[in-house]
Motif scaffolding. Structure first.
Motif, mmCIF file in Angstrom:
data_model
loop_
_atom_site.group_PDB
_atom_site.id
_atom_site.type_symbol
_atom_site.label_atom_id
_atom_site.label_comp_id
_atom_site.label_asym_id
_atom_site.label_seq_id
_atom_site.Cartn_x
_atom_site.Cartn_y
_atom_site.Cartn_z
ATOM 1 N N GLY A 444 16.765 13.067 12.409
ATOM 2 C CA GLY A 444 15.922 11.687 12.308
ATOM 3 C C GLY A 444 14.895 11.709 11.711
ATOM 4 N N TYR A 445 14.469 10.359 10.984
ATOM 5 C CA TYR A 445 13.213 10.389 10.354
ATOM 6 C C TYR A 445 12.706 8.780 10.875
ATOM 7 C CZ TYR A 445 14.983 13.945 7.197
ATOM 8 O OH TYR A 445 15.453 15.143 6.690
ATOM 9 N N GLY A 446 11.654 8.828 11.660
ATOM 10 C CA GLY A 446 11.011 7.413 12.305
ATOM 11 C C GLY A 446 9.920 6.976 11.541
ATOM 12 N N VAL A 447 9.866 5.673 11.318
ATOM 13 C CA VAL A 447 8.748 4.994 10.783
ATOM 14 C C VAL A 447 8.518 3.563 11.703
ATOM 15 C CG1 VAL A 447 8.946 5.685 8.520
ATOM 16 C CG2 VAL A 447 10.232 3.939 8.991
ATOM 17 N N GLU A 448 7.083 3.233 11.497
ATOM 18 C CA GLU A 448 6.634 2.077 12.077
ATOM 19 C C GLU A 448 6.682 1.049 11.185
ATOM 20 O OE1 GLU A 448 3.234 0.731 15.212
ATOM 21 O OE2 GLU A 448 2.844 2.086 13.809
ATOM 22 N N MET A 449 7.480 -0.080 11.719
ATOM 23 C CA MET A 449 7.554 -1.376 10.820
ATOM 24 C C MET A 449 7.060 -2.327 11.502
ATOM 25 S SD MET A 449 10.069 -0.064 8.795
ATOM 26 C CE MET A 449 10.762 -1.653 7.982
ATOM 27 N N ILE A 450 5.523 -2.540 11.021
ATOM 28 C CA ILE A 450 4.748 -3.361 11.930
ATOM 29 C C ILE A 450 5.010 -4.923 11.771
ATOM 30 C CG2 ILE A 450 2.170 -4.151 12.000
ATOM 31 C CD1 ILE A 450 2.457 -1.431 13.229
ATOM 32 N N GLN A 451 5.320 -5.334 10.672
ATOM 33 C CA GLN A 451 5.635 -6.951 10.551
ATOM 34 C C GLN A 451 6.827 -7.072 11.315
ATOM 35 O OE1 GLN A 451 5.843 -7.634 6.394
ATOM 36 N NE2 GLN A 451 3.759 -8.021 6.217
ATOM 37 N N ASP A 452 7.911 -6.286 11.396
ATOM 38 C CA ASP A 452 9.062 -6.479 12.584
ATOM 39 C C ASP A 452 9.019 -6.203 13.958
ATOM 40 O OD1 ASP A 452 10.330 -7.704 10.424
ATOM 41 O OD2 ASP A 452 11.219 -5.670 9.616
ATOM 42 N N ASN A 453 7.609 -5.427 14.076
ATOM 43 C CA ASN A 453 7.258 -4.839 15.415
ATOM 44 C C ASN A 453 8.356 -3.841 16.277
ATOM 45 O OD1 ASN A 453 4.873 -6.598 15.969
ATOM 46 N ND2 ASN A 453 6.182 -8.423 16.225
ATOM 47 N N VAL A 454 8.913 -3.208 15.316
ATOM 48 C CA VAL A 454 9.723 -2.361 15.760
ATOM 49 C C VAL A 454 9.484 -0.798 15.344
ATOM 50 C CG1 VAL A 454 11.639 -3.825 15.865
ATOM 51 C CG2 VAL A 454 11.470 -2.544 13.769
ATOM 52 N N ILE A 455 10.059 0.263 15.749
ATOM 53 C CA ILE A 455 10.044 1.628 15.085
ATOM 54 C C ILE A 455 11.486 1.784 14.756
ATOM 55 C CG2 ILE A 455 9.827 3.984 15.792
ATOM 56 C CD1 ILE A 455 7.693 3.543 17.429
ATOM 57 N N ALA A 456 11.805 2.211 13.513
ATOM 58 C CA ALA A 456 12.901 2.465 13.060
ATOM 59 C C ALA A 456 13.303 3.868 12.766
ATOM 60 C CB ALA A 456 13.262 1.490 11.882
ATOM 61 N N ILE A 457 14.330 4.334 13.272
ATOM 62 C CA ILE A 457 14.661 5.830 13.022
ATOM 63 C C ILE A 457 16.097 5.890 12.100
ATOM 64 C CG2 ILE A 457 15.443 7.848 14.056
ATOM 65 C CD1 ILE A 457 13.788 5.497 16.377
ATOM 66 N N LEU A 458 15.927 6.388 10.853
ATOM 67 C CA LEU A 458 16.708 6.685 10.016
ATOM 68 C C LEU A 458 17.465 7.972 10.470
ATOM 69 C CD1 LEU A 458 18.623 6.223 7.594
ATOM 70 C CD2 LEU A 458 17.052 7.196 6.127
ATOM 71 N N ILE A 459 18.828 8.315 10.684
ATOM 72 C CA ILE A 459 19.546 9.353 11.223
ATOM 73 C C ILE A 459 20.589 9.499 10.587
ATOM 74 C CG2 ILE A 459 21.060 10.228 13.143
ATOM 75 C CD1 ILE A 459 19.653 8.078 14.962
ATOM 76 N N VAL A 460 20.454 11.005 9.771
ATOM 77 C CA VAL A 460 21.840 11.511 8.817
ATOM 78 C C VAL A 460 22.279 12.246 9.526
ATOM 79 C CG1 VAL A 460 21.622 12.360 6.635
ATOM 80 C CG2 VAL A 460 19.971 10.833 6.947
ATOM 81 N N THR A 461 23.746 12.499 9.249
ATOM 82 C CA THR A 461 24.617 13.213 9.988
ATOM 83 C C THR A 461 25.706 13.774 9.041
ATOM 84 O OG1 THR A 461 25.916 13.587 11.940
ATOM 85 C CG2 THR A 461 25.852 11.349 11.195
ATOM 86 N N GLY A 462 26.398 14.701 9.546
ATOM 87 C CA GLY A 462 27.307 15.290 8.636
ATOM 88 C C GLY A 462 28.902 15.216 9.502
ATOM 89 N N CYS A 463 28.799 14.675 10.772
ATOM 90 C CA CYS A 463 29.872 14.565 11.234
ATOM 91 C C CYS A 463 31.030 13.756 10.624
ATOM 92 C CB CYS A 463 29.520 14.122 12.829
ATOM 93 S SG CYS A 463 28.999 12.457 13.041
ATOM 94 N N ASP A 464 32.226 13.840 11.331
ATOM 95 C CA ASP A 464 33.375 13.020 10.752
ATOM 96 C C ASP A 464 33.474 11.614 11.475
ATOM 97 O OD1 ASP A 464 34.540 13.673 13.015
ATOM 98 O OD2 ASP A 464 35.642 15.229 12.091
ATOM 99 N N VAL A 465 34.301 10.832 11.285
ATOM 100 C CA VAL A 465 34.411 9.556 11.791
ATOM 101 C C VAL A 465 34.760 9.620 13.179
ATOM 102 C CG1 VAL A 465 35.608 7.310 11.606
ATOM 103 C CG2 VAL A 465 34.941 8.452 9.573
#
Length: 752
Positions: A444-465
């Motif tokens: 996961g890669y987390g960043v702060e989105m100040i204008q939306d008042n959230v912390i967003a975490i982009l999660i990349v995975t290789g698992c199947d459906v």
């Protein structure tokens, strides 16, 4: 032997370069200098002096224009009108003070005097005096008395300058002064007064004196009537009267020769079109020939000496420059682990050093320092949908040495508002942990989105459906654990649907934000999946609720492209429905109600043309056109609101810094904590708003305050420096001198 041969080859290249660098320009220069010294020496000196004369002429023209402008300003100064000045003692004092200001603003002026026709006194920066007092006691003029001065000022119609002798204070020694008088108002047929500027002749001679250089001669300045205004001589018997006579015979500009008193002179003359003044240099011609003969012998001796030592100097320089290069090259070889024989077959010393510089450690440290900021900006752009090119994403990943476990990815969103105050230290600790966090089966890669008042975490995975939901739940639980560890709270986590490829993560971010917002009215804490929001839809007869939620959330984020994509999907779905007209209109009105609810939440009114399209539509195409217009209005409003909030926040930050910049403990962490921002976001925000970094901006404010106090107060310098928040006075003094080019004491003296 091969290494020595290569080293010698580079050394000989240096030697040849130094010989050529020396020999070519020296040969050309020797010929040019010899020609100029023997043939053109006199002409060059004369031309140079004419150029200097023109510079002096232009300088005096500027000074005269300045005096003319000052006289014009005095004539329109409401404090210096006859009515105001004559209205009482207070106005007279105020007039004296105003004249003092005009005197200070003209550095060449020794005194400014104002006379109104009919009066028996002068007003100057030193007070109000009668003409007799002014001419006999204050300046002690020897060739003009008070009555004559009063008469000349009363009858003056055009600007006039004259030379006057005065006695030095406390002695019988005389000095020359210039009295420059202007009638006021300027260019009036009926002036009511006269402004006089008294200038020391030495001020003018100091400007013209350096023209002669190391030559003997005289410099004269005369007015339009041929009267000498200023003169300066060096070891020259030429009298002012002789100069006046010669100038009267040669009134044109240029260079000419003349015989005065049995001696030959070279005269150079320039004349001002503005004032009519003449500027003349008179130099004995005999000194040119003597100087040329001396220079010819001197040049020959110098050339011989330079040629004799030229090769020796080239050898010494080549040796000194080659020695450190050889040492650096040997050190570079040892760092690269190459043997000298292998290295020399492929590189000479300079190539080897250049390759080593490309891999320098300092450069890598700078890159590593900037990498977190660059990475954070990349992920912010990716989440908001600004990056669509997969090639750009792949290039960034390769440049940052980021290895992804797979192609599938999704976004988790956690709100940051509504909690008790979270310290900047805790916020930074959490963002540091989330910047790249290992999750079960994913990264996961987390960043702060100040204008939306959230912390967003982009999660990349290789698992199947089949294992995706389990990976999402485990990742969410790990993120919640990190929040509890750093902040001591259990947050709500919104999870978007997985997408295949990072260019599509904006869709998952919108879904995660919608899932988080759907749980905002419920209890805090828990994990909300976007796909669970539409589980109530039991049949395929209704349009997709998921697309409806995506569209609403996209509009709330101001993302026109994503909102239009969701609307296009819904409209395409409606066009393919095989249902009754009544059922289709029910779905259309439900979609219209979705827009109206969103606009109501945002407190946004619907425009009349869009209202008509939504009410009077007869086809899905008309309805789609009206909704496209609403998407534009809503997204534009959201973006403008975000910009307005950013501007207001920027103003609040600058105001806070302006109120506290003189505090010793003011720092980046304190302000970020006060405004509840992370350090990285605050640094970027500060740079965007002001163009300065935080440190540079605070330093700028402190510098300006120190300069203001140096100009307006007599406080000790140490007290001034400490009052703006500096405890290390010596360090600030060094910084001030580097910035202003002056010490604090010199700055105060210059502006006091």
């Amino acid at each position: 032997m091969k290494r020595k041969l290569n080293n010698s080859r580079l050394f000989y290249q240096f030697l040849l370069s130094h010989v050529l660098i020396f020999a070519i320009p020296f040969t050309i220069l020797s010929g040019v200098v010899y020609y100029n010294a023997v043939v053109r020496f006199k002409s060059e000196i004369e031309t140079s002096n004419v150029y200097k004369l023109n510079q002096v002429k232009n300088t005096f023209d500027l000074l005269v224009r300045g005096l003319d402008n000052t006289a014009s300003r005095i004539s329109i100064d409401r404090h210096l009108t006859p009515f105001m000045v004559r209205s009482g003692i207070y106005n007279e004092m105020e007039a004296v003070e105003e004249l003092s200001k005009y005197k200070v603003n003209n550095t060449i002026v020794d005194e400014v005097a104002l006379y109104f026709h009919g009066d028996r006194q002068l007003y100057s920066s030193i007070g109000m005096n009668s003409f007799d007092t002014f001419t006999e006691r204050i300046y002690r003029f020897s060739d003009i008395d008070g009555d004559r001065l009063a008469k000349e000022m009363s009858e003056l119609q055009l600007p006039e300058i004259r030379r006057i002798q005065t006695y030095l204070s406390g002695s019988d020694q005389k000095q020359n002064m210039l009295l420059y008088m202007f009638p006021i108002p300027r260019n009036s047929q009926s002036p009511y007064g006269t402004v006089s500027f008294i200038i020391r002749e030495s001020v003018m001679t100091d400007l013209v004196g350096p023209i002669l250089g190391d030559f003997n001669g005289s410099v004269y300045i005369s007015d339009a009537n041929g009267r000498i205004l200023a003169s300066r001589s060096r070891e020259n018997n030429l009298t002012e009267q002789n100069a006046i006579n010669e100038m009267s015979r040669h009134n044109e500009e240029g260079i000419y020769n003349a015989t005065i008193g049995g001696e030959r002179y070279s005269l150079m003359q320039a004349k001002s079109d503005l004032t009519g003044w003449s500027y003349v240099i008179a130099m004995p011609t005999s000194q040119f020939l003597d100087r040329v003969l001396e220079m010819r012998t001197f040049i020959l001796l110098i050339c011989s000496a330079v040629v004799a030592f030229g090769i020796l100097i080239a050898v010494l320089l080549s040796t000194r420059q080659y020695r450190p290069i050889r040492s650096i090259a040997e050190y570079a070889r040892s760092l690269q682990g190459r043997s000298p024989a292998i290295a020399d077959r492929r590189h000479n010393e300079l190539d080897l050093i250049r390759d080593s510089v490309h891999a320098t450690r300092d450069l890598m440290e700078q890159i590593n320092h900037q990498r977190p900021i660059v990475r954070e900006q990349f992920f912010v752009r990716l989440l908001v949908g600004s990056i669509k090119d997969s090639g750009e994403i792949t290039a960034f990943m390769a440049r940052e040495n980021m290895t992804l476990p797979g192609e599938s990815c999704f976004v988790a969103v956690i709100p940051t508002d509504g909690y008790e105050h979270i310290s900047t230290q805790s916020r930074e600790e959490l963002l540091r942990m989330l910047s790249e966090v290992a999750l079960p089966g994913a990264v996961g890669y987390g960043v702060e989105m100040i204008q939306d008042n959230v912390i967003a975490i982009l999660i990349v995975t290789g698992c199947d459906v089949t294992a995706m939901r389990e990976t999402q739940e485990e990742s969410a639980r790990e993120i919640v654990r990190l929040f509890e560890q750093c902040w001591g709270i259990r947050p709500t986590v919104g999870i978007g649907n997985p997408v295949s490829g990072m260019p599509l993560v904006n869709r998952s971010y919108i879904e995660a934000s919608a899932a988080m917002e759907a749980n905002a009215r419920g209890r805090r804490g828990g994990i909300v999946f976007f796909d669970e929001l539409s589980e109530w839809q039991e049949s395929n007869e209704w349009y997709s609720v998921e697309e409806q939620i995506r569209m609403v959330q996209s509009m709330k984020q101001g993302n026109k492209e994503a909102a239009r994509t969701a609307l296009a999907t819904i409209m395409s779905d409606l066009q393919g429905k095989d249902v009754s007209l009544f059922y289709l209109r029910c779905m259309c009105f439900d979609l219209i109600n979705t827009f109206l609810r969103t606009m109501n939440e945002l407190k946004l009114n619907i425009q009349q043309e869009h209202r008509r399209n939504l009410i009077e539509f007869s086809t899905l195409k008309q309805l789609n056109a009206g909704m496209d217009g609403l998407i534009d209005d809503i997204c534009d409003y959201v973006q403008a609101n975000k910009e307005s909030k950013s501007s207001a926040l920027g103003a609040d930050i600058l105001h806070y810094i302006g109120q506290h910049y003189n505090e010793y403990d003011l720092n980046l962490e304190k302000i970020a904590d006060h405004f509840r921002m992370s350090l990285s976001y605050f640094s970027r925000f500060m740079k965007d708003q002001t163009g300065y970094t935080f440190t540079d901006y605070v330093t700028h404010l402190r510098m300006e305050e120190v300069k203001r106090q140096l100009k307006s107060s007599d406080l000790p310098i140490k007290n001034i420096v400490t009052s703006v928040g500096y405890s290390d006075v010596s360090n600030f003094m060094r910084k001030f001198k580097n910035t202003e080019g002056l010490t604090l004491g010199q700055y105060r003296k210059l502006h006091s």
